[in-house]
Design an enzyme around this catalytic site. Sequence first.
Site, short mmCIF file in Angstrom:
data_model
loop_
_atom_site.label_atom_id
_atom_site.label_comp_id
_atom_site.label_asym_id
_atom_site.label_seq_id
_atom_site.Cartn_x
_atom_site.Cartn_y
_atom_site.Cartn_z
N CYS A 69 44.26 -19.76 -21.78
CA CYS A 69 45.31 -18.86 -22.81
C CYS A 69 44.49 -18.52 -23.99
CB CYS A 69 46.58 -19.43 -23.01
SG CYS A 69 47.67 -19.87 -21.86
N CYS A 76 55.57 -36.23 -27.35
CA CYS A 76 55.25 -34.86 -26.58
C CYS A 76 53.75 -35.55 -25.87
CB CYS A 76 54.62 -33.91 -27.55
SG CYS A 76 53.57 -32.68 -26.95
N CYS A 87 49.72 -30.16 -30.39
CA CYS A 87 49.08 -30.80 -29.21
C CYS A 87 47.63 -30.27 -29.13
CB CYS A 87 49.93 -30.63 -28.20
SG CYS A 87 51.33 -31.65 -28.33
N CYS A 94 44.78 -20.80 -27.34
CA CYS A 94 44.91 -22.29 -27.08
C CYS A 94 43.53 -23.35 -26.94
CB CYS A 94 45.68 -22.60 -25.81
SG CYS A 94 45.89 -24.39 -25.40
N CYS A 103 42.63 -27.69 -19.74
CA CYS A 103 43.32 -26.90 -18.84
C CYS A 103 42.72 -25.76 -18.46
CB CYS A 103 44.54 -26.35 -19.75
SG CYS A 103 45.57 -25.51 -19.02
N GLU A 130 45.93 -36.34 -25.98
CA GLU A 130 46.98 -36.80 -26.84
C GLU A 130 48.26 -36.87 -26.69
OE1 GLU A 130 44.19 -33.66 -29.82
OE2 GLU A 130 46.62 -33.42 -29.26
#
Length: 388
Positions: free
Chosen positions: A126, A115, A355, A129, A122, A102
């Site tokens: 975390c 952004c 995001c 997230c 990822c 995105e």
Amino acid sequence: MNVTDTRESTAARVNLLDFDHAALTEWCASIGEKPFRATQLSRWLHRHVECDFDKMTNLAKVFRAKLKDLAEVRSPQPIAEKKSADGTRKWLFDVGNGNAVESVFIPEDDRGTLCISTQAGCAMGCLFCSTGKQGFNRNLSTSEIVGQLWYAERELRQDRGVTDPNDRIISNVVLMGMGEPLQNLDNVIPALRLFLDDNGYGLSRRRVTVSTSGLVRQIDKLAEAAPVALAVSLHAGNDELRDRLMPVNRKHPLKDLMAACRRYLDVAPRDFITFEYVMLGGINDSLADADELVELVRRERVPCKFNLIPFNPFTESDLKKPDREAVLAFCRRLNDAGIVTTVRKTRGDDIDAACGQLAGEVKDRTRRAERLREQKAEAAVYFQKKQN
Ligand code: SAH
Ligand code: SF4
């Protein structure tokens, strides 16, 4: 609308969005063209956001013929686009194999911020997230990173009827979308160089921000290669809590991270580090937590600002949003201690503009592939309408 090179892509053609200025000059030399040709070409690609070689009128015909033969300008293609009532725009770009990333454009009175994402998924894991929950798929290439800016700038200009190459709509870029930028430095560094290059996007180092979860050695590498503004995701004032929220802390605890921040400040374009702090209801949002942060940054002597981000809930997480009062009291406490602190405004709420949020809706591969097909169909209808 011709939004990117429409010719069939071939493995033999190089994608010009993969090259920073040095690489473009080298490539031009390899086909017998002088360095000033690379500068001219770069201005067409990134200042005029042009992809049609025939429109690059100051390039010699022979050079244009070589370009048509050997090169292409290929940004990732959007499979969905959303516009919020407040002007926020969001694109979901297809990066192949059922993966999508995105970009979000946030207009403000004095700036336009994009952004952008640096990885599909990822690996940092975390707890809070949505991108982290998807796991890691792959690093984005330089052209996929640069292409997000190229595409968004082009689209926004067309919408607003802007033709002057010096009139830029996107004035700021933040690498705060999906992924950990410092885990993809090989592709992120050339992209940053293009963002800063006068013959590229010409942004000042203060207007380009890299956000990291705290990879210590890579912060030093960024300082060496492209010292732009740095934002560090802190989220806790002690190692015990940070270990739980962010696995990266087990490898790079706060003391090491703070030392890396101090080193970065020697070359940073600003004289402070921005600490991002996701506020999680009942976990890190008390005044005692705020006091601990003040104590940490004083003890470690890191000049900083704080940006508080109220947690954005998503389906697979049972973490909670903080109370509004808790956020305001926390913000006041830091400001009273002399640390400039802001609360991130929620923008584009109606389009899930945080995001990682839109792609995060579609977690497992099958569901994601299904959703991508739906989004492609939606996008086809959207573009058809736009063309008519
Ligand atoms: N990987 C980098 C940059 C991408 S994340 C990093 O972690 O810094 C960008 C910011 O969004 C980070 O500060 C991250 O902690 C925050 N963030 C992630 N998930 C969030 C959520 N659900 N609600 C609010 N902020 C979130
Ligand atoms: Fe990755 Fe940043 Fe999300 Fe952590 S917060 S999982 S580093 S994208």
